[in-house]
Design an enzyme around this catalytic site. Structure first.
Site, short mmCIF file in Angstrom:
data_model
loop_
_atom_site.label_atom_id
_atom_site.label_comp_id
_atom_site.label_asym_id
_atom_site.label_seq_id
_atom_site.Cartn_x
_atom_site.Cartn_y
_atom_site.Cartn_z
CB SER A 163 -0.95 -0.06 1.19
OG SER A 163 -1.96 0.91 1.08
CG ASP A 260 -6.65 -1.71 -4.07
OD1 ASP A 260 -6.80 -0.48 -3.91
OD2 ASP A 260 -5.78 -2.37 -3.48
CG HIS A 290 -6.06 -1.67 -0.16
ND1 HIS A 290 -5.11 -1.45 -1.14
CD2 HIS A 290 -5.52 -1.17 0.98
CE1 HIS A 290 -4.06 -0.86 -0.61
NE2 HIS A 290 -4.28 -0.69 0.68
#
Length: 316
Positions: A163, A260, A290
């Protein structure tokens, strides 16, 4: 056909307690409380890896401060020089710490045997702009300077992150290239990376299923960049998608879930790396949001994703 969750993932999701109302836009304190509570609970469920040693280091930053790095090495490792990864944790550049993710990193080292040095970079908004990526690059220079004492092959150092950490890894790779670091980085492993401050408008097909929402994203980028988020005045090392040239970068591994909000920016970045004739492996996982493997680690898609990552980690 409309987008939908992977059936196995949906089955797991249906067993979890419902989330409360999301924090308000720009409410970082509430997001930190939620994050700490969820990851604290997750940490108690993960086993301790007794075959992995952890060692704390302190590194000087470019502005004269110190940040912590935790080194994770498998006990009984080979005495010959090995590859190593510099790791940057997730958290939207506003959340988390090395300690938050220590059990996850230790599990990776236990399986792969590849040493990892995880960076406790400073967070926005307390430390905005280039500070997180400059902390990360200073950590790379430190790791290189300690290669002999840590038994690391200078030709086999890579960067990895999830991320926001994936975005930092990409920014460090750009910095290393532009500074003509020699030997160059061997690998960049970007797990659903946050790369583009211009992802500020919801994709209405994805947003209802998003784990990291567009409001979360706006909150994070505004914390880092202030009013510059989404404008032309953003450094490429903060938002690697803005780099005009991706040639000369290290071999890349990138993955992202189809649900995502980073999907499109990650796909574009992977395509541009390929067009720059840099070796790349890219995975798009259907029906997954995600951080899917943290939510549903036992489903088939999560196991395949982790296997692919571990193979990339062991490839250089």
């Amino acid at each position: 056909m409309s987008l939908k969750f992977d059936p196995e993932f949906l089955e797991v999701l249906s067993t979890l307690p419902p989330n409360g109302p999301p924090p308000a836009l720009h409410d970082i304190a509430a997001r930190r409380r939620d994050f700490d509570a969820k990851f604290g609970a997750l940490s108690t469920m993960l086993p301790d890896c007794l075959d992995v040693d952890q060692r704390e280091f302190w590194v000087n930053t470019a502005d004269g401060n110190k940040i912590k790095i935790i080194g994770f090495t498998k006990k009984g490792s080979a005495t010959t020089k090995t590859s190593a990864l510099l790791h940057f944790h997730a958290g939207g550049l506003i959340l988390g710490s090395v300690d938050t993710f220590s059990k996850i990193v230790a599990m990776q080292v236990s399986v792969t045997g590849v040493p990892v040095y995880s960076v406790d970079y400073r967070l926005a908004p307390e430390h905005p702009g280039l500070t997180p990526v400059e902390d990360s690059y200073a950590s790379l220079l430190w790791l290189r300077s300690q290669a002999d004492s840590l038994n690391i092959d200078l030709n086999r150092i890579g960067v990895i992150g999830e991320s926001a950490g994936g975005g930092l890894a990409a920014g460090v790779a750009l910095m290393a290239r532009d500074n003509k670091l020699s030997p160059p980085l061997a690998k960049q492993i970007l797990i659903y990376p946050l790369l583009d401050d211009r992802t500020l408008t919801p994709n209405l097909a994805i947003e209802p299923m998003a784990i990291w929402s567009t409001e979360d994203n706006i909150t994070a980028w505004t914390a880092l960049l202030g009013h510059k988020a989404g404008t032309a005045d953003v450094p490429i090392y903060c938002a690697p998608s803005r780099a005009p040239d991706l040639s000369g970068l290290p071999s890349a591994y990138i993955e992202v879930g189809q649900l995502d909000i980073f999907r499109d920016e990650d796909m574009r970045y992977a395509q541009r790396i390929a067009q720059a004739n840099v070796s790349i492996e890219f995975h798009l996982y259907p029906g997954l949001p995600h951080a899917f493997e943290g939510i549903a680690p036992q489903i088939g898609a999560s196991k395949r994703a982790v296997e692919n990552r571990f193979r990339a980690i062991s490839s250089f």
